[in-house]
Design a protein around this motif. Structure first.
Motif, short mmCIF file in Angstrom:
data_model
loop_
_atom_site.label_atom_id
_atom_site.label_comp_id
_atom_site.label_asym_id
_atom_site.label_seq_id
_atom_site.Cartn_x
_atom_site.Cartn_y
_atom_site.Cartn_z
N ARG A 228 -7.68 76.94 -39.60
CA ARG A 228 -6.96 77.28 -40.82
C ARG A 228 -6.45 78.73 -40.80
NH1 ARG A 228 -10.67 76.01 -43.79
NH2 ARG A 228 -10.03 73.92 -44.44
N GLU A 229 -7.22 79.64 -40.22
CA GLU A 229 -6.85 81.06 -40.25
C GLU A 229 -5.80 81.41 -39.20
OE1 GLU A 229 -10.31 83.46 -39.96
OE2 GLU A 229 -11.14 82.78 -41.88
N THR A 230 -5.93 80.84 -38.00
CA THR A 230 -5.03 81.22 -36.91
C THR A 230 -3.89 80.24 -36.71
OG1 THR A 230 -6.30 80.00 -35.23
CG2 THR A 230 -6.98 82.26 -35.73
N GLY A 231 -4.04 79.01 -37.24
CA GLY A 231 -3.04 77.97 -36.99
C GLY A 231 -3.15 77.37 -35.61
N GLU A 232 -4.12 77.79 -34.82
CA GLU A 232 -4.27 77.30 -33.46
C GLU A 232 -4.84 75.88 -33.47
OE1 GLU A 232 -6.27 78.78 -29.23
OE2 GLU A 232 -6.98 79.60 -31.15
N VAL A 233 -4.35 75.06 -32.54
CA VAL A 233 -4.86 73.72 -32.35
C VAL A 233 -5.44 73.60 -30.95
CG1 VAL A 233 -4.31 71.25 -32.35
CG2 VAL A 233 -3.14 72.77 -33.93
N VAL A 234 -6.70 73.20 -30.86
CA VAL A 234 -7.36 73.10 -29.57
C VAL A 234 -8.03 71.75 -29.43
CG1 VAL A 234 -7.78 75.59 -29.44
CG2 VAL A 234 -9.50 74.10 -30.48
N VAL B 110 0.52 66.42 -32.73
CA VAL B 110 1.38 67.06 -31.72
C VAL B 110 0.57 67.36 -30.45
CG1 VAL B 110 2.69 69.13 -31.18
CG2 VAL B 110 3.01 68.02 -33.40
N ARG B 111 -0.64 67.92 -30.63
CA ARG B 111 -1.47 68.25 -29.47
C ARG B 111 -1.86 66.99 -28.71
NH1 ARG B 111 -2.05 71.39 -25.39
NH2 ARG B 111 -4.21 71.65 -24.66
N VAL C 251 -13.46 70.41 -41.37
CA VAL C 251 -14.52 71.08 -40.61
C VAL C 251 -14.56 72.52 -41.11
CG1 VAL C 251 -14.35 69.60 -38.57
CG2 VAL C 251 -12.88 71.62 -38.75
N PRO C 252 -15.62 73.28 -40.81
CA PRO C 252 -15.72 74.64 -41.38
C PRO C 252 -14.50 75.51 -41.13
CG PRO C 252 -17.81 74.00 -40.40
CD PRO C 252 -16.84 72.90 -40.07
N GLN C 253 -13.90 75.41 -39.95
CA GLN C 253 -12.79 76.30 -39.64
C GLN C 253 -11.43 75.73 -40.01
OE1 GLN C 253 -14.77 74.73 -37.63
NE2 GLN C 253 -13.78 74.05 -35.70
N GLY C 254 -11.38 74.45 -40.44
CA GLY C 254 -10.09 73.87 -40.79
C GLY C 254 -10.13 72.36 -40.88
N ARG C 255 -9.42 71.70 -39.95
CA ARG C 255 -9.33 70.24 -39.95
C ARG C 255 -9.52 69.75 -38.51
NH1 ARG C 255 -9.25 67.28 -44.50
NH2 ARG C 255 -7.51 65.94 -43.83
N ALA C 256 -9.95 68.49 -38.38
CA ALA C 256 -10.18 67.91 -37.06
C ALA C 256 -10.00 66.41 -37.09
CB ALA C 256 -11.59 68.26 -36.56
#
Length: 407
Positions: A396-402, A357-358, A379-384
């Motif tokens: 993963r924790e915030t659901g934010e995509v950057v 989506v991003r 990746v440590p904080q989620g997926r990339a």
């Protein structure tokens, strides 16, 4: 023709030349019927007898009188179906006798005894060249599973087994060798369809095929294709329509290498094809998406990710070219939407969910990120997912995509 096809075409053509009696024709040409011969057979050779070396008496030749006995044993209804004798019995040799009737021909061989080919099957048999081309009938006319009729034949050398099927919907057509075997394994006309063409050699001489009309249809919508490497495989319905639109076996998908199969969810259907010989191809269908093709390196990646049962789901497009002319892609149903993008420089990589989506919001491959160079990974904080000029990460924790450019 690819090197793979050239390597096998000579052997395939040699086998098919023996098996096929009808001339090759384009897939979209209608089946035509030649005039039915009305003249009687040649005058029979006289039947001779040989002396018995033991007692000096004479013994009848093999099969002598068997055809007449079969005719005399028939009911009035059966005689009406075959008609009256036309001329005498023809003795071809010690292993073959035959006699023409108004609407049938009787055959005798030591292996089969007397068999009868009659009616419209008999007419088609004559059009195809009779026993010199099709072989000798090894059965009488029988009822097929779907209400049609058929007779089985075998060439005198025992090599080629075939059948002529008749239905009021499609007429009489010749089905040969492994295609016949597969047709019967699929349930014949009760389950697969009625033959609508004779068995024909494909234009590249690499395979052979018959077209069929499925039981609940009014037009040709099923086929069985055979090649020496992959055997006989069936294609039907919407998948067949998509394959035909791509150019049949001459198109980028190549020949089918499976029958139509059920997807893991029990809803969708798909066929696998041999593609260009290096990479696979397939057509995948679901009620929601219709039928779409995948091919080449994208198809290979799709298979690696478990096809319609994996993270990508069902294709929603055929393979398309990107606006910059550099790459190719397919879109899929996958969770939150999914795609596989390919270029010669980057290979084929999947993008899905929030990361996709991003990327789309930024302008797909025309954005500063360019094309994906990896699939989605931990990746440590989620997926990339990594791109030519940057990375998109999901937390993963915030659901934010950057997104961010690479250094």
């Amino acid at each position: 023709m690819t090197a793979r096809r050239i390597a096998a075409s000579t052997a395939a053509a040699a086998v098919l030349a023996l098996a096929l009696t009808a001339p090759a024709a384009a897939q979209d040409e209608p089946t035509s019927s030649a005039p039915v011969p009305t003249t009687s057979a040649a005058e029979p050779e006289p039947t001779t007898t040989a002396p018995n070396p033991d007692d000096g008496t004479t013994q009848p030749d093999p099969g002598d009188g068997a055809i007449q006995q079969r005719y005399e044993s028939m009911t009035d209804e059966e005689r009406a179906q075959v008609g009256e004798p036309l001329g005498g019995e023809v003795v071809a040799d010690e292993g073959l006798r035959w006699q023409d009737f108004t609407r049938a021909r009787f055959y005798w061989t030591p292996d089969t005894g007397v068999t009868v080919v009659r009616g419209l099957i008999y007419q088609r048999f004559l059009e195809l060249g009779g026993h010199d081309e099709v072989g000798v009938p090894i059965t009488d006319e029988l009822a097929s599973s779907g209400g049609g009729r058929y007779s089985d034949f075998r060439t005198r050398d025992g090599v080629i087994h075939s059948a002529i099927y008749f239905s009021t919907r499609t007429g009489a057509h010749h089905v040969v060798g492994p295609i016949l075997e597969h047709f019967r394994a699929l349930g014949e006309d009760a389950h697969f369809g009625f033959p609508a063409t004779d068995t024909r050699i494909t234009p590249d001489a690499f395979g052979a095929y018959n077209h069929f009309v499925m039981p609940n249809s009014q037009h040709e919508d099923a086929s069985i294709y055979w090649t020496q490497p992959s055997g006989a495989n069936a294609v039907q319905g919407a998948i067949r329509e998509k394959w035909a639109a791509s150019g049949w076996e001459a198109g980028p998908l190549g020949y089918p290498v499976t029958d139509e199969l059920t997807a893991p969810d029990g809803v969708g259907r798909y066929n696998q094809f041999n593609g260009d010989g290096r990479f696979p191809a397939g057509i995948v269908w679901s009620p929601e998406t219709g039928a779409h093709s995948v091919q080449g390196v994208i198809a290979q990646r799709y298979v690696e990710l478990s096809g319609p049962g994996g993270v990508l789901g069902y294709p929603t497009t055929d393979e398309l070219g990107t606006p910059d002319g550099r790459g190719r892609y397919n879109h899929f149903t996958g969770t939150g939407g999914a795609s596989v993008y390919w270029t010669p420089q980057t290979g084929a990589h999947e993008v899905y969910g929030g990361i996709r989506v991003r990327w789309s919001q930024l302008g797909w491959e025309r954005s500063y990120l360019g094309y994906p160079v990896s699939g989605e990974h931990d990746v440590p904080q989620g997926r990339a997912s990594d791109f030519e000029h940057g990375v998109v990460e999901w937390n993963r924790e915030t659901g934010e995509v950057v997104d961010r450019p690479t250094a």
